[in-house]
Design a protein around this motif. Structure first.
Motif, PDB file in Angstrom:
ATOM      1  N   GLY A  87     125.092  38.539  99.812  1.00 22.33           N
ATOM      2  CA  GLY A  87     124.357  38.642  98.554  1.00 22.33           C
ATOM      3  C   GLY A  87     125.142  39.416  97.528  1.00 22.33           C
ATOM      4  O   GLY A  87     126.203  39.987  97.820  1.00 22.33           O
ATOM      5  N   PRO A  88     124.638  39.486  96.293  1.00 23.28           N
ATOM      6  CA  PRO A  88     125.291  40.263  95.234  1.00 23.28           C
ATOM      7  C   PRO A  88     125.348  41.739  95.603  1.00 23.28           C
ATOM      8  O   PRO A  88     124.422  42.276  96.229  1.00 23.28           O
ATOM      9  CB  PRO A  88     124.402  40.025  94.011  1.00 23.28           C
ATOM     10  CG  PRO A  88     123.587  38.817  94.330  1.00 23.28           C
ATOM     11  CD  PRO A  88     123.423  38.801  95.814  1.00 23.28           C
ATOM     12  N   PHE A  89     126.426  42.410  95.202  1.00 24.95           N
ATOM     13  CA  PHE A  89     126.605  43.815  95.553  1.00 24.95           C
ATOM     14  C   PHE A  89     125.469  44.672  95.009  1.00 24.95           C
ATOM     15  O   PHE A  89     124.985  45.585  95.684  1.00 24.95           O
ATOM     16  CB  PHE A  89     127.953  44.313  95.022  1.00 24.95           C
ATOM     17  CG  PHE A  89     128.182  45.774  95.269  1.00 24.95           C
ATOM     18  CD1 PHE A  89     128.479  46.247  96.539  1.00 24.95           C
ATOM     19  CD2 PHE A  89     128.078  46.698  94.232  1.00 24.95           C
ATOM     20  CE1 PHE A  89     128.676  47.603  96.775  1.00 24.95           C
ATOM     21  CE2 PHE A  89     128.280  48.046  94.451  1.00 24.95           C
ATOM     22  CZ  PHE A  89     128.583  48.496  95.734  1.00 24.95           C
ATOM     23  N   ARG A  90     125.056  44.381  93.761  1.00 29.85           N
ATOM     24  CA  ARG A  90     124.009  45.215  93.150  1.00 29.85           C
ATOM     25  C   ARG A  90     122.714  45.120  93.929  1.00 29.85           C
ATOM     26  O   ARG A  90     122.013  46.124  94.121  1.00 29.85           O
ATOM     27  CB  ARG A  90     123.795  44.784  91.703  1.00 29.85           C
ATOM     28  CG  ARG A  90     122.853  45.695  90.927  1.00 29.85           C
ATOM     29  CD  ARG A  90     122.700  45.195  89.504  1.00 29.85           C
ATOM     30  NE  ARG A  90     123.965  45.240  88.797  1.00 29.85           N
ATOM     31  CZ  ARG A  90     124.196  44.642  87.645  1.00 29.85           C
ATOM     32  NH1 ARG A  90     123.228  43.937  87.081  1.00 29.85           N
ATOM     33  NH2 ARG A  90     125.369  44.724  87.061  1.00 29.85           N
ATOM     34  N   GLN A  91     122.378  43.928  94.408  1.00 31.67           N
ATOM     35  CA  GLN A  91     121.146  43.767  95.181  1.00 31.67           C
ATOM     36  C   GLN A  91     121.241  44.514  96.509  1.00 31.67           C
ATOM     37  O   GLN A  91     120.297  45.188  96.920  1.00 31.67           O
ATOM     38  CB  GLN A  91     120.874  42.290  95.434  1.00 31.67           C
ATOM     39  CG  GLN A  91     119.593  42.027  96.221  1.00 31.67           C
ATOM     40  CD  GLN A  91     119.364  40.553  96.494  1.00 31.67           C
ATOM     41  OE1 GLN A  91     120.157  39.717  96.080  1.00 31.67           O
ATOM     42  NE2 GLN A  91     118.280  40.242  97.181  1.00 31.67           N
ATOM     43  N   LEU A  92     122.401  44.403  97.184  1.00 32.35           N
ATOM     44  CA  LEU A  92     122.576  45.106  98.458  1.00 32.35           C
ATOM     45  C   LEU A  92     122.583  46.618  98.257  1.00 32.35           C
ATOM     46  O   LEU A  92     122.007  47.365  99.064  1.00 32.35           O
ATOM     47  CB  LEU A  92     123.869  44.658  99.121  1.00 32.35           C
ATOM     48  CG  LEU A  92     123.900  43.195  99.602  1.00 32.35           C
ATOM     49  CD1 LEU A  92     125.278  42.827 100.110  1.00 32.35           C
ATOM     50  CD2 LEU A  92     122.868  42.979 100.693  1.00 32.35           C
ATOM     51  N   LEU A  93     123.233  47.082  97.182  1.00 35.50           N
ATOM     52  CA  LEU A  93     123.249  48.522  96.906  1.00 35.50           C
ATOM     53  C   LEU A  93     121.839  49.024  96.612  1.00 35.50           C
ATOM     54  O   LEU A  93     121.429  50.086  97.116  1.00 35.50           O
ATOM     55  CB  LEU A  93     124.172  48.805  95.720  1.00 35.50           C
ATOM     56  CG  LEU A  93     124.255  50.269  95.254  1.00 35.50           C
ATOM     57  CD1 LEU A  93     124.768  51.165  96.384  1.00 35.50           C
ATOM     58  CD2 LEU A  93     125.136  50.410  94.024  1.00 35.50           C
ATOM     59  N   GLY A  94     121.091  48.270  95.820  1.00 35.75           N
ATOM     60  CA  GLY A  94     119.713  48.659  95.544  1.00 35.75           C
ATOM     61  C   GLY A  94     118.864  48.702  96.807  1.00 35.75           C
ATOM     62  O   GLY A  94     118.060  49.619  96.993  1.00 35.75           O
ATOM     63  N   ALA A  95     119.065  47.713  97.692  1.00 36.46           N
ATOM     64  CA  ALA A  95     118.325  47.703  98.958  1.00 36.46           C
ATOM     65  C   ALA A  95     118.717  48.906  99.817  1.00 36.46           C
ATOM     66  O   ALA A  95     117.870  49.530 100.461  1.00 36.46           O
ATOM     67  CB  ALA A  95     118.600  46.402  99.709  1.00 36.46           C
ATOM     68  N   GLY A  96     120.027  49.247  99.836  1.00 33.47           N
ATOM     69  CA  GLY A  96     120.476  50.406 100.609  1.00 33.47           C
ATOM     70  C   GLY A  96     119.903  51.707 100.089  1.00 33.47           C
ATOM     71  O   GLY A  96     119.474  52.571 100.873  1.00 33.47           O
ATOM     72  N   LEU A  97     119.885  51.876  98.764  1.00 29.35           N
ATOM     73  CA  LEU A  97     119.305  53.094  98.179  1.00 29.35           C
ATOM     74  C   LEU A  97     117.807  53.173  98.446  1.00 29.35           C
ATOM     75  O   LEU A  97     117.278  54.246  98.778  1.00 29.35           O
ATOM     76  CB  LEU A  97     119.574  53.109  96.671  1.00 29.35           C
ATOM     77  CG  LEU A  97     121.030  53.327  96.241  1.00 29.35           C
ATOM     78  CD1 LEU A  97     121.189  53.063  94.758  1.00 29.35           C
ATOM     79  CD2 LEU A  97     121.485  54.743  96.579  1.00 29.35           C
ATOM     80  N   LEU A  98     117.128  52.048  98.303  1.00 26.79           N
ATOM     81  CA  LEU A  98     115.690  52.031  98.550  1.00 26.79           C
ATOM     82  C   LEU A  98     115.384  52.333 100.011  1.00 26.79           C
ATOM     83  O   LEU A  98     114.430  53.070 100.322  1.00 26.79           O
ATOM     84  CB  LEU A  98     115.128  50.667  98.154  1.00 26.79           C
ATOM     85  CG  LEU A  98     113.611  50.542  97.987  1.00 26.79           C
ATOM     86  CD1 LEU A  98     113.087  51.599  97.031  1.00 26.79           C
ATOM     87  CD2 LEU A  98     113.247  49.156  97.480  1.00 26.79           C
ATOM     88  N   TYR A  99     116.202  51.771 100.907  1.00 28.98           N
ATOM     89  CA  TYR A  99     116.031  52.080 102.336  1.00 28.98           C
ATOM     90  C   TYR A  99     116.219  53.572 102.593  1.00 28.98           C
ATOM     91  O   TYR A  99     115.445  54.197 103.325  1.00 28.98           O
ATOM     92  CB  TYR A  99     117.041  51.271 103.158  1.00 28.98           C
ATOM     93  CG  TYR A  99     117.269  51.834 104.538  1.00 28.98           C
ATOM     94  CD1 TYR A  99     116.342  51.626 105.556  1.00 28.98           C
ATOM     95  CD2 TYR A  99     118.404  52.601 104.817  1.00 28.98           C
ATOM     96  CE1 TYR A  99     116.532  52.168 106.820  1.00 28.98           C
ATOM     97  CE2 TYR A  99     118.602  53.136 106.080  1.00 28.98           C
ATOM     98  CZ  TYR A  99     117.672  52.927 107.068  1.00 28.98           C
ATOM     99  OH  TYR A  99     117.869  53.465 108.311  1.00 28.98           O
ATOM    100  N   GLY A 100     117.271  54.159 101.980  1.00 27.21           N
ATOM    101  CA  GLY A 100     117.516  55.592 102.177  1.00 27.21           C
ATOM    102  C   GLY A 100     116.379  56.439 101.646  1.00 27.21           C
ATOM    103  O   GLY A 100     115.977  57.430 102.286  1.00 27.21           O
ATOM    104  N   ILE A 101     115.847  56.085 100.478  1.00 26.64           N
ATOM    105  CA  ILE A 101     114.734  56.848  99.898  1.00 26.64           C
ATOM    106  C   ILE A 101     113.512  56.781 100.805  1.00 26.64           C
ATOM    107  O   ILE A 101     112.851  57.802 101.070  1.00 26.64           O
ATOM    108  CB  ILE A 101     114.407  56.301  98.492  1.00 26.64           C
ATOM    109  CG1 ILE A 101     115.551  56.608  97.525  1.00 26.64           C
ATOM    110  CG2 ILE A 101     113.095  56.877  97.977  1.00 26.64           C
ATOM    111  CD1 ILE A 101     115.448  55.873  96.206  1.00 26.64           C
ATOM    112  N   ILE A 102     113.201  55.583 101.304  1.00 21.87           N
ATOM    113  CA  ILE A 102     112.038  55.428 102.184  1.00 21.87           C
ATOM    114  C   ILE A 102     112.202  56.254 103.452  1.00 21.87           C
ATOM    115  O   ILE A 102     111.269  56.948 103.900  1.00 21.87           O
ATOM    116  CB  ILE A 102     111.833  53.940 102.523  1.00 21.87           C
ATOM    117  CG1 ILE A 102     111.381  53.174 101.280  1.00 21.87           C
ATOM    118  CG2 ILE A 102     110.806  53.771 103.638  1.00 21.87           C
ATOM    119  CD1 ILE A 102     111.339  51.669 101.470  1.00 21.87           C
ATOM    120  N   SER A 103     113.393  56.205 104.059  1.00 18.69           N
ATOM    121  CA  SER A 103     113.641  56.970 105.295  1.00 18.69           C
ATOM    122  C   SER A 103     113.478  58.465 105.064  1.00 18.69           C
ATOM    123  O   SER A 103     112.874  59.181 105.881  1.00 18.69           O
ATOM    124  CB  SER A 103     115.045  56.664 105.814  1.00 18.69           C
ATOM    125  OG  SER A 103     115.182  55.302 106.146  1.00 18.69           O
TER     126      SER A 103
END
Length: 451
Positions: free
Chosen positions: A79-95
């Protein structure tokens, strides 16, 4: 906590972490992806097990986010880097918020056995989060992929670092309950504040964009109305005179032929020369064919664009032909403005290519036609090209142009317009035997239902 329970919680946590990230990034991992990521998660957990501190969870979350983003972006191109980066940041925030929530609960509730509570919450909270993400995953995907995704990712990065800072301060040392609650609610306030900022920024951007679009559409509509009024007036004149002019020309040629025969018998060569001179001066054969068959077009928008482009071809002295043998008074229901834009762009591309061919010493020619059979409507146009003509796929790329100081949005705009009506419009274009062919077919809206 027993070793079996620890292993169970660790496996469950790894599975949930991978699943959560993939849901946020809209990725469907294969079985091999699952195996590799679980193995990497196990290695990561073992390496960090020597650090018996809560803040090690922050490092683990950060490494997991980098691991997921790197694996799916660098290895899988998922996928696009921005989408993956956003998903990674959101995952980190949730954790991190899950861990901080557990810290708040521990501070507020008297717990006889913390280890079992920790295991229970590590099972319960991720499941609750997963359910919420599954419920809102389409909305999350839209936020991570729309035109404002860069703003969202920037705000998520800020919130992630705020979570990390608060987590490092709160998780390791025992803090009074008041301090834990203060920082936890400070974090919640930050999240709400950023959500409000994001909403306002997007709202302002949309207002500005809507205003610009409305102004551009108003100018375009005003220009179209002005041009259409002029062209309608001219078209009405052509309708009244074209057929009569053709009949007069035909009759005149017959009369001229009989006069020539009579003059030849009488030996009046001077009369013949005078008649031929008169004919040459009075009838410009090309002018008589300036708007062929346009009077058969009864739809004002289609007639207007044809008249405008045929006039340009005539004025630019480009050889051309236009055909519309059958009367066209009704076409399948569609957005006429989009249809006229497509026809106009196709004509402009053909005229531009013909002018360039003439500049290089070639002979440009454009052939176009409106055609209707049954309920369909078809527009076809072709122009001569040489071997140096650009590849059609390159021409269709936004920004490509062979014209100086030009936006290069011709065929790219056509493809975008056709995509809006992909169930009703069929587009075909490409070079063939020294010609560039362009064909657009307009189908009735219910053609698929009937099939």
């Amino acid at each position: 906590m027993t070793p079996f329970l620890q292993i169970l919680v660790m496996i469950f946590s790894a599975v949930v972490d991978i699943w959560l990230f993939c849901l946020l990034a809209q990725i469907r991992p294969s079985k091999l992806d699952w195996l590799l990521l679980l193995a990497l998660e196990a290695v990561l957990s073992v390496d960090l097990s020597n650090f018996q501190t809560y803040s090690s969870l922050i490092y683990e979350t950060a490494l997991e986010s980098l691991l997921f983003c790197g694996y799916f972006y660098l290895l899988k191109k998922a996928g696009p880097f921005r989408q993956l980066l956003g998903a990674g940041l959101l995952y980190g925030i949730i954790s991190l918020i899950i861990q901080l929530s557990m810290k708040v609960l521990v501070s507020l509730l008297p717990l006889p056995n913390y280890f079992y509570f920790d295991a229970f919450m590590n099972l319960l909270l991720p499941l609750v989060v997963l359910a919420l993400v599954i419920w809102q995953r389409q909305r999350i995907t839209n936020l991570l992929t729309d035109a404002n995704s860069s703003i969202l990712v920037s705000l998520l990065a800020y919130l992630y670092f705020v979570c990390c800072a608060i987590g490092v301060y709160l998780l390791d040392d025992e803090k009074p309950t008041e301090v834990v609650l203060l920082f936890f609610f400070l974090l919640i306030f930050q999240a709400i504040f950023l959500a409000v900022i994001y909403r306002e920024i997007v709202h302002i951007q949309r207002q500005l964009l809507d205003q610009q679009q409305q102004e551009a559409l108003a100018r375009q509509q005003e220009q179209l109305i002005k041009e259409n009024e002029q062209l309608k007036e001219y078209a009405a004149y052509l309708d009244q005179n074209e057929d009569e002019l053709r009949r007069f020309k035909h009759d005149y040629q017959n009369i001229l032929l009989s006069l020539k025969v009579s003059a030849e018998k009488g030996g009046s060569q001077a009369l013949i020369a005078e008649l031929e001179k008169y004919t040459s001066n009075q009838f410009d054969q090309k002018a008589l064919r300036k708007y062929p068959d346009v009077n058969h077009i009864k739809i004002p928008e289609l007639k207007s664009i044809a008249i405008a482009k045929l006039a340009k071809l005539y004025n630019d002295q480009i050889d051309y032909s236009f055909g519309c043998e059958s009367e066209i008074s009704q076409i399948p229901q569609t957005n006429l403005l989009d249809l006229v834009r497509i026809i106009g762009i196709a004509f402009d591309n053909a005229i531009e290519a013909s002018q360039q061919l003439k500049d290089r010493g070639g002979k440009g020619r454009v052939e176009a036609m409106y055609y209707q059979e049954g309920d369909d409507f078809e527009f076809m146009i072709r122009n001569r090209i040489d071997k140096s003509a650009a590849d059609p796929d390159q021409l269709a790329q936004a920004g490509y142009t062979t014209k100086k100081d030009h936006a290069g949005l011709g065929l790219a705009n056509v493809k975008e317009l056709v995509r809006r009506h992909d169930e009703q419009m069929l587009l075909d274009y490409g070079p063939e035997d020294g010609w560039f062919n362009f064909s657009l077919t307009l189908l009735p809206e219910n053609v698929e239902e009937e099939a």
